[in-house]
Design an enzyme around this catalytic site. Structure first.
Site, PDB file in Angstrom:
ATOM      1  N   ASP A  62      -0.358   5.115   0.694  1.00 30.32           N
ATOM      2  CA  ASP A  62      -0.513   6.201   1.788  1.00 30.32           C
ATOM      3  C   ASP A  62      -0.535   5.592   3.145  1.00 30.32           C
ATOM      4  O   ASP A  62      -0.993   4.612   3.372  1.00 30.32           O
ATOM      5  CB  ASP A  62      -1.969   6.868   1.155  1.00 30.32           C
ATOM      6  CG  ASP A  62      -1.835   7.426   0.123  1.00 30.32           C
ATOM      7  OD1 ASP A  62      -0.946   8.242  -0.273  1.00 30.32           O
ATOM      8  OD2 ASP A  62      -2.878   7.339  -0.540  1.00 30.32           O
ATOM      9  N   ASP A  65       0.698  -1.172   0.029  1.00 29.37           N
ATOM     10  CA  ASP A  65      -0.051  -0.044   0.080  1.00 29.37           C
ATOM     11  C   ASP A  65       0.876   1.330  -0.061  1.00 29.37           C
ATOM     12  O   ASP A  65       2.206   1.221   0.349  1.00 29.37           O
ATOM     13  CB  ASP A  65      -0.926   0.096   1.253  1.00 29.37           C
ATOM     14  CG  ASP A  65      -1.856   1.188   1.323  1.00 29.37           C
ATOM     15  OD1 ASP A  65      -2.459   1.507   0.459  1.00 29.37           O
ATOM     16  OD2 ASP A  65      -1.829   1.905   2.543  1.00 29.37           O
TER      17      ASP A  65
END
Length: 229
Positions: free
Chosen positions: A9, A7
């Site tokens: 953010d 991922d």
């Protein structure tokens, strides 16, 4: 050799690239700062509760891109990278990516943030493959303010990864059984629960509780409590 999925953010980045982009545009007077703060508080609350209306959110974040020429957006993005993104990339994040690269793993970022914002960030991190929410362009390459395809969010990340593996003739179960997935958010539980090596990175409260219950590793890339080795 395994699939290493990240991922972006609040995982590889010590912050949110979508929010930072809008804040950056706010400093330029491109978007209204007060409107941004109100909307961000509302969307963030919905996100943390697992109730985010992704379609509504995408209309909000993509609207400024449709209001300006691509050439101008590209110039702004270069400034945004220097001022906002590079300070969010920690040495620990770079070390984690490098660790998997040195092992010969296939590196992949999977993020709900749109490709325009995130593609240069993936390049900066040295991750060659990016699965992101797609922003629609017209025949001249200008943004329309709409998205297309499956948003890369929650179960959408699972489906987008399934499509990516299928297009390359890679078996789903075998690929995921040895895969790593690093994420900070309980919104990524649909994919975390499928991989052989889920890792919670600076996790939110729900993901932290889930990781502790299931015995998943918990890692910090934004502090010093769990250095990458």
């Amino acid at each position: 050799m395994a699939l290493a999925i990240f991922d972006l953010d609040n995982t590889l980045l010590a912050g949110d690239s979508d929010h930072a982009w809008l804040e950056f545009l706010s400093t330029l007077g491109i978007v209204d700062g007060e409107e941004l703060r109100r909307a961000n508080d509302r969307y963030y609350r919905d996100y943390m509760n697992g109730e985010l209306d992704m379609g509504d959110f995408l209309r909000f974040v993509l609207a400024p891109m449709a209001a300006h020429p691509r050439r101008q957006l590209d110039a702004w993005h270069c400034q945004y990278m220097q001022e906002r993104v590079l300070p969010m990339i920690t040495d620990a994040s770079r070390a984690l990516v490098r660790k998997h690269a040195d092992a010969g793993d296939t590196l992949l970022i999977i993020t709900a943030t749109n490709r325009f914002v995130t593609a240069p960030i993936a390049v900066e991190l040295g991750v060659p493959t990016l699965l992101a929410t797609e922003a629609e362009c017209d025949d001249n390459g200008e943004f329309t303010g709409r998205s297309y395809g499956i948003p890369c969010f929650q179960e959408g990340k699972v489906e987008r990864l399934r499509q990516w593996l299928g297009a390359r003739g890679l078996p789903w179960e075998d690929s995921l059984s040895t895969a790593y997935f690093y994420s900070d958010s309980h919104n990524d539980l649909p994919l975390l629960e499928l991989v052989g090596n889920p890792v919670a990175v600076d996790p939110d409260k729900i993901l932290l509780a889930t990781a502790q219950e299931r015995g998943w590793p918990v890692l910090s890339l934004h502090g010093s409590c769990h250095p990458v080795t």
